[in-house]
Motif scaffolding. Structure first.
Motif: not given
Length: 335
Positions: A279-297
């Motif tokens: 299993p590989q656990f990857l940190m969430l990264m913002d690839f430019g899809n979260y125009t709404d910062k609240q969603l990413f947060d």
């Protein structure tokens, strides 16, 4: 005394959507490109002198000043003794062999994971000619890659089995270049016995990474919109069988950590182990899809400011992360 060493820039590069060439995941090396395919050939970029951009990137390890590396999220760097560093650094620098090339530019995919994109994506008409030009450059490089015994990694930004350009390239390599093997990143939905056998990949695949991102179907459906969890389960069993038969060298199951799935991480570890996968656990990264910062947060549970962060840390204390082989950022385990 210890130092940080990373093997990636000495044997690995990837090509991004605009032809830029990186010696690591572009997000992990702070978008520091060592060249562009439309300005130089891949051979010229890789074998540039120490004065070039590649040399600048490599020398940061010698100086231990990481201006271009995001070591907080990287899974490849490791801490070694001074003596071990000297040996690893100079041996790797002298070899300078391109052993792994990742194609990271065709975004065509059959699902839309919420942390990856906001809509279903196929390369639009105006981009098709541009993408084809990148593939033309790759075709020119195949004799050199064959000479280097390079492993071609396909594809980090889309689903390779949905891309005719990718499958045509794979067929060409399988037919004409016996020293090039493959590494695949896939969502697993189309990775059936029938589809893999059509491409004659059973004995040419070194690495298979299946991005699953959940242990339960309910969570999977929230994160991987348009997916098919039952089909993924079925195909994982087939890939597991290929691994048991030594037709695949490495088998990984990927899991991007979010507030929606982090409680399933221990069960995911056990599931992967049962299938013979790491299993590989990857940190969430913002690839430019979260125009709404609240969603990413709201998804980024690894952020100490997240309301569920303490619960996330408790999950990481589960002994399963020590009793099983797991790929996860050391920074997370130290929380």
């Amino acid at each position: 005394m210890t130092k940080i060493f990373c093997p990636e820039p000495f044997h690995y590069c990837e090509i991004d959507t605009n032809g830029d060439v990186f010696v690591c995941c572009s997000s992990w090396c702070r978008e520091y490109a060592i060249g562009n395919l439309f300005e130089e050939s891949l051979y010229e970029i890789w074998n540039s002198s120490n004065k070039g951009k590649k040399g600048i990137f490599v020398r940061q390890f010698e100086k231990q000043k990481f201006d271009y590396c995001n070591t907080d999220v990287c899974l490849h760097h490791r801490i070694v003794s001074d003596d071990a560093f000297e040996k690893l650094y100079y041996e790797s620098k002298n070899k300078n062999q391109l052993k792994k090339l990742r194609l990271n530019f065709d975004r065509t995919c059959n699902i839309k994971c919420v942390f990856c994109r906001k809509e279903y994506m196929a390369e639009v008409k105006e981009n098709e000619g541009f993408i084809e030009k990148i593939f033309e450059e790759i075709f020119k490089t195949l004799p050199y890659l064959n000479e280097c015994h390079t492993m071609l990694s396909v594809c980090g930004v889309g689903e390779f089995l949905c891309s005719k350009l990718h499958t045509d390239l794979i067929k060409e390599i399988v037919e004409k270049y016996p020293k090039i093997n493959f590494s695949f990143v896939t969502n697993g939905i189309l990775c059936s016995k029938e589809n893999l056998e059509k491409l004659n990949l059973q004995d040419r695949t070194e690495v298979m990474e299946v991005s699953v991102n959940a242990f339960t179907e309910q969570t999977y459906n929230k994160l991987c919109v348009g997916g098919n969890f039952k089909k993924v389960q079925e195909n994982l069993k087939y890939i597991s069988q290929l691994k048991k038969e030594d037709k695949i060298k490495f088998f990984f199951m990927n899991f991007v950590i979010t507030s929606e799935n982090y409680r399933e991480m221990p069960d995911f570890v056990k599931w992967a182990a049962d299938l013979g996968a790491i299993p590989q656990f990857l940190m969430l990264m913002d690839f430019g899809n979260y125009t709404d910062k609240q969603l990413f947060d709201s998804l980024n549970v690894a952020d100490p400011k997240h309301k569920e962060h303490e619960d996330f840390v408790k999950v990481l204390k589960n002994p399963v992360f020590k009793t099983h082989k797991v790929n996860i950022s050391q920074n997370l385990l130290e929380l």
